[in-house]
Design an enzyme around this catalytic site. Structure first.
Site, PDB file in Angstrom:
ATOM      1  N   TYR A   1     -36.546 -95.426 -78.262  1.00 21.91           N
ATOM      2  CA  TYR A   1     -34.897 -95.151 -78.386  1.00 21.91           C
ATOM      3  C   TYR A   1     -34.560 -94.741 -77.107  1.00 21.91           C
ATOM      4  O   TYR A   1     -34.962 -93.482 -76.832  1.00 21.91           O
ATOM      5  CB  TYR A   1     -34.834 -94.541 -79.637  1.00 21.91           C
ATOM      6  CG  TYR A   1     -33.506 -94.434 -80.267  1.00 21.91           C
ATOM      7  CD1 TYR A   1     -32.290 -94.607 -79.362  1.00 21.91           C
ATOM      8  CD2 TYR A   1     -33.182 -94.262 -81.650  1.00 21.91           C
ATOM      9  CE1 TYR A   1     -30.986 -94.938 -79.907  1.00 21.91           C
ATOM     10  CE2 TYR A   1     -31.955 -94.507 -82.120  1.00 21.91           C
ATOM     11  CZ  TYR A   1     -31.031 -94.587 -81.252  1.00 21.91           C
ATOM     12  OH  TYR A   1     -29.454 -94.523 -81.730  1.00 21.91           O
TER      13      TYR A   1
ATOM     14  N   HIS B   1     -29.153 -83.794 -78.357  1.00 25.11           N
ATOM     15  CA  HIS B   1     -30.378 -84.638 -78.408  1.00 25.11           C
ATOM     16  C   HIS B   1     -31.452 -83.840 -77.761  1.00 25.11           C
ATOM     17  O   HIS B   1     -32.674 -84.286 -78.212  1.00 25.11           O
ATOM     18  CB  HIS B   1     -29.948 -85.837 -77.537  1.00 25.11           C
ATOM     19  CG  HIS B   1     -29.160 -87.131 -78.577  1.00 25.11           C
ATOM     20  ND1 HIS B   1     -27.768 -86.965 -78.668  1.00 25.11           N
ATOM     21  CD2 HIS B   1     -29.539 -87.861 -79.038  1.00 25.11           C
ATOM     22  CE1 HIS B   1     -27.350 -87.759 -79.595  1.00 25.11           C
ATOM     23  NE2 HIS B   1     -28.437 -88.435 -80.136  1.00 25.11           N
TER      24      HIS B   1
ATOM     25  N   TYR C   1     -23.531 -83.620 -76.003  1.00 27.26           N
ATOM     26  CA  TYR C   1     -24.297 -84.928 -76.471  1.00 27.26           C
ATOM     27  C   TYR C   1     -25.731 -84.488 -75.822  1.00 27.26           C
ATOM     28  O   TYR C   1     -26.676 -84.882 -76.765  1.00 27.26           O
ATOM     29  CB  TYR C   1     -23.729 -86.105 -76.173  1.00 27.26           C
ATOM     30  CG  TYR C   1     -24.284 -87.304 -76.657  1.00 27.26           C
ATOM     31  CD1 TYR C   1     -23.814 -87.740 -78.164  1.00 27.26           C
ATOM     32  CD2 TYR C   1     -25.459 -87.974 -75.966  1.00 27.26           C
ATOM     33  CE1 TYR C   1     -24.449 -89.035 -78.489  1.00 27.26           C
ATOM     34  CE2 TYR C   1     -25.702 -89.060 -76.419  1.00 27.26           C
ATOM     35  CZ  TYR C   1     -25.478 -89.624 -77.811  1.00 27.26           C
ATOM     36  OH  TYR C   1     -26.189 -90.655 -78.348  1.00 27.26           O
TER      37      TYR C   1
ATOM     38  N   TRP D   1     -27.208 -86.126 -89.638  1.00 25.12           N
ATOM     39  CA  TRP D   1     -27.243 -86.146 -88.119  1.00 25.12           C
ATOM     40  C   TRP D   1     -25.627 -86.799 -87.695  1.00 25.12           C
ATOM     41  O   TRP D   1     -24.972 -86.301 -86.875  1.00 25.12           O
ATOM     42  CB  TRP D   1     -28.322 -86.864 -87.473  1.00 25.12           C
ATOM     43  CG  TRP D   1     -28.205 -87.190 -85.994  1.00 25.12           C
ATOM     44  CD1 TRP D   1     -27.734 -88.264 -85.347  1.00 25.12           C
ATOM     45  CD2 TRP D   1     -28.600 -86.246 -85.217  1.00 25.12           C
ATOM     46  NE1 TRP D   1     -27.944 -87.691 -83.873  1.00 25.12           N
ATOM     47  CE2 TRP D   1     -28.220 -86.554 -83.860  1.00 25.12           C
ATOM     48  CE3 TRP D   1     -29.162 -84.725 -85.301  1.00 25.12           C
ATOM     49  CZ2 TRP D   1     -28.710 -85.813 -82.549  1.00 25.12           C
ATOM     50  CZ3 TRP D   1     -29.443 -84.242 -84.194  1.00 25.12           C
ATOM     51  CH2 TRP D   1     -29.152 -84.700 -82.818  1.00 25.12           C
ATOM     52  N   TRP D   2     -25.262 -87.923 -88.415  1.00 23.34           N
ATOM     53  CA  TRP D   2     -24.151 -88.385 -88.274  1.00 23.34           C
ATOM     54  C   TRP D   2     -22.740 -87.419 -88.314  1.00 23.34           C
ATOM     55  O   TRP D   2     -21.997 -87.496 -87.630  1.00 23.34           O
ATOM     56  CB  TRP D   2     -23.761 -89.461 -89.073  1.00 23.34           C
ATOM     57  CG  TRP D   2     -24.785 -90.847 -88.672  1.00 23.34           C
ATOM     58  CD1 TRP D   2     -25.430 -91.120 -87.805  1.00 23.34           C
ATOM     59  CD2 TRP D   2     -24.785 -92.025 -89.690  1.00 23.34           C
ATOM     60  NE1 TRP D   2     -25.947 -92.138 -87.812  1.00 23.34           N
ATOM     61  CE2 TRP D   2     -25.484 -92.764 -88.930  1.00 23.34           C
ATOM     62  CE3 TRP D   2     -24.270 -92.208 -90.996  1.00 23.34           C
ATOM     63  CZ2 TRP D   2     -26.033 -94.064 -89.769  1.00 23.34           C
ATOM     64  CZ3 TRP D   2     -24.687 -93.398 -91.461  1.00 23.34           C
ATOM     65  CH2 TRP D   2     -25.573 -94.356 -90.995  1.00 23.34           C
TER      66      TRP D   2
END
EC number: 5.1.3.32
Length: 104
Positions: A41, A22, A18, A76-77
């Site tokens: 964010y 990112h 993860y 991205w999802w």
């Protein structure tokens, strides 16, 4: 500025992947987030529960909601669905959190 917080769940053992994804976030996704009014964010991780906590500052909730319709977001999802809990449309299963304190 509108502030929102959400929680999501990462699959066991996927923290490093993860973070890696990112750290290499796609420039077109960053562009979409910023062009849709996102100014901050942050994502935090609880290793004991695999819960991700997202904090977002945005100009406009309607603009924020429109991000979900962009190609960059949908891609991205799909890219992230193998490492976290998702809905049938690949969007992360997320629960909005209530603000219970704000030091001013």
């Amino acid at each position: 500025m509108i502030q929102k917080a959400f929680k999501m769940k990462l699959f066991e053992g996927k923290e490093e992947e993860y973070k890696k994804r990112h750290n290499e976030i796609w420039p077109d996704l960053v562009k979409e987030l910023k062009s849709h009014g996102t100014s901050k964010y942050l994502i935090f991780y609880d290793k004991d529960t695999n819960i991700l906590f997202s904090y977002i500052e945005m100009e406009n909730e309607e603009l924020w909601d429109e991000i979900a319709e962009t190609d960059a977001c949908k891609k991205w999802w799909a890219f992230m669905k193998d490492i976290m809990e998702t809905n049938p449309d690949n969007s992360p299963i997320s629960v909005e959190l209530s603000n219970v304190f704000n030091l001013k």
